[in-house]
Write a protein that holds these residues in place. Structure first.
Motif, PDB file in Angstrom:
ATOM      1  N   ALA A  56       0.802  -1.224   0.000  1.00 22.06           N
ATOM      2  CA  ALA A  56       0.000   0.000   0.000  1.00 22.06           C
ATOM      3  C   ALA A  56       0.837   1.276   0.000  1.00 22.06           C
ATOM      4  O   ALA A  56       0.360   2.336  -0.388  1.00 22.06           O
ATOM      5  N   TRP A  57       2.059   1.207   0.472  1.00 30.47           N
ATOM      6  CA  TRP A  57       2.955   2.374   0.498  1.00 30.47           C
ATOM      7  C   TRP A  57       4.105   2.141  -0.439  1.00 30.47           C
ATOM      8  O   TRP A  57       4.529   1.000  -0.594  1.00 30.47           O
ATOM      9  N   PRO A  58       4.634   3.193  -1.054  1.00 29.19           N
ATOM     10  CA  PRO A  58       4.371   4.622  -0.886  1.00 29.19           C
ATOM     11  C   PRO A  58       3.038   5.029  -1.525  1.00 29.19           C
ATOM     12  O   PRO A  58       2.495   4.330  -2.378  1.00 29.19           O
ATOM     13  N   ARG A  59       2.549   6.214  -1.080  1.00 27.66           N
ATOM     14  CA  ARG A  59       1.252   6.721  -1.517  1.00 27.66           C
ATOM     15  C   ARG A  59       1.365   8.186  -1.920  1.00 27.66           C
ATOM     16  O   ARG A  59       2.213   8.899  -1.404  1.00 27.66           O
ATOM     17  N   LYS A  60       0.495   8.602  -2.807  1.00 36.89           N
ATOM     18  CA  LYS A  60       0.435  10.027  -3.143  1.00 36.89           C
ATOM     19  C   LYS A  60      -0.807  10.626  -2.484  1.00 36.89           C
ATOM     20  O   LYS A  60      -1.823   9.953  -2.319  1.00 36.89           O
ATOM     21  N   GLY A  61      -0.678  11.873  -2.083  1.00 37.02           N
ATOM     22  CA  GLY A  61      -1.794  12.554  -1.441  1.00 37.02           C
ATOM     23  C   GLY A  61      -1.990  12.172   0.013  1.00 37.02           C
ATOM     24  O   GLY A  61      -3.044  12.425   0.586  1.00 37.02           O
ATOM     25  N   ALA A  62      -0.972  11.580   0.647  1.00 36.63           N
ATOM     26  CA  ALA A  62      -1.087  11.166   2.056  1.00 36.63           C
ATOM     27  C   ALA A  62      -0.629  12.291   2.976  1.00 36.63           C
ATOM     28  O   ALA A  62       0.235  13.091   2.619  1.00 36.63           O
ATOM     29  N   ARG A  63      -1.220  12.333   4.168  1.00 39.34           N
ATOM     30  CA  ARG A  63      -0.864  13.344   5.166  1.00 39.34           C
ATOM     31  C   ARG A  63      -0.660  12.696   6.521  1.00 39.34           C
ATOM     32  O   ARG A  63      -1.327  11.734   6.872  1.00 39.34           O
ATOM     33  N   ASP A  64       0.242  13.257   7.262  1.00 44.74           N
ATOM     34  CA  ASP A  64       0.408  12.942   8.679  1.00 44.74           C
ATOM     35  C   ASP A  64      -0.452  13.977   9.390  1.00 44.74           C
ATOM     36  O   ASP A  64      -0.126  15.159   9.412  1.00 44.74           O
ATOM     37  N   HIS A  65      -1.597  13.554   9.930  1.00 46.12           N
ATOM     38  CA  HIS A  65      -2.515  14.537  10.493  1.00 46.12           C
ATOM     39  C   HIS A  65      -2.083  15.045  11.865  1.00 46.12           C
ATOM     40  O   HIS A  65      -2.537  16.094  12.298  1.00 46.12           O
ATOM     41  N   CYS A  66      -1.168  14.368  12.537  1.00 48.28           N
ATOM     42  CA  CYS A  66      -0.642  14.885  13.808  1.00 48.28           C
ATOM     43  C   CYS A  66       0.307  16.058  13.560  1.00 48.28           C
ATOM     44  O   CYS A  66       0.276  17.062  14.268  1.00 48.28           O
ATOM     45  N   ALA A  67       1.155  15.933  12.556  1.00 44.53           N
ATOM     46  CA  ALA A  67       2.097  17.001  12.205  1.00 44.53           C
ATOM     47  C   ALA A  67       1.481  17.989  11.220  1.00 44.53           C
ATOM     48  O   ALA A  67       2.056  19.043  10.969  1.00 44.53           O
ATOM     49  N   ASP A  68       0.317  17.635  10.666  1.00 44.93           N
ATOM     50  CA  ASP A  68      -0.347  18.424   9.631  1.00 44.93           C
ATOM     51  C   ASP A  68       0.614  18.720   8.480  1.00 44.93           C
ATOM     52  O   ASP A  68       0.776  19.852   8.045  1.00 44.93           O
ATOM     53  N   GLU A  69       1.262  17.625   8.019  1.00 49.26           N
ATOM     54  CA  GLU A  69       2.225  17.727   6.920  1.00 49.26           C
ATOM     55  C   GLU A  69       1.920  16.676   5.867  1.00 49.26           C
ATOM     56  O   GLU A  69       1.472  15.571   6.182  1.00 49.26           O
TER      57      GLU A  69
END
Length: 170
Positions: free
Chosen positions: A65-78
């Motif tokens: 499943a990884w790597p992915r495009k359009g993914a975000r780390d929502h804790c770091a908001d990055e």
């Protein structure tokens, strides 16, 4: 090379740093550790893939499943770069691989849907099952074992489901 998250060498260091002696126990070969990593990586995608943000960079032909495009780390908001496999995913695979090493198949057990045991007696064998009418969830996801170390590792990456949002509200 087998499709795994991380590397065998890094998994060995990861478990040594945490005192997980079973990973390097006598009789445990690199072949067994690699097989555990393969099963863990596959199981990780099977269990959590629908909650991973974005889409596979390689499309349908990409095995993991990884790597992915359009993914975000929502804790770091990055944003997570399209070429990156987050360390959190790799760590989750290492955690699941230890469980797989100790008991192969443990992360993807065989279950019988709708047969949640309510009571079980050993002598003269007696079993009673919960039913959906009694409030027992009979979905396959509800029957999967949950390894909290994996959940903890992935918490900043997974897209919350309606069920997890409902749990946070209570």
């Amino acid at each position: 090379m087998a499709e795994i998250y991380g590397t065998l060498a890094a998994a060995t260091t990861y478990h040594a740093d945490r005192g997980n002696d079973a990973w390097a126990a006598p009789g445990v070969t690199d072949a067994k550790r690699t097989a555990a990593l393969v099963r863990a990586s596959s199981s990780l995608d099977g269990q959590y893939g629908a909650q991973f943000p974005g889409t596979k960079t390689g499309g349908r032909t990409q095995v993991l499943a990884w790597p992915r495009k359009g993914a975000r780390d929502h804790c770091a908001d990055e944003a997570i770069p399209d070429t990156e496999i987050p360390q959190a995913v790799i760590n989750a695979a290492y955690e699941l691989a230890l469980a797989e090493l100790l008991k192969p198949g443990d992360s993807s057990p065989t279950v019988t849907p709708g047969r949640v045991v309510k009571r079980q007696k050993v002598d003269t064998i007696e079993r009673e099952f919960f039913s959906a009418a009694e409030g027992a969830s009979t979905s396959l996801d509800a029957m999967r074992p949950v390894l909290l170390a994996v959940e903890d590792a992935l918490r900043c990456i997974l897209v919350p489901t309606s069920a997890s949002v409902d749990l946070l509200r209570t």
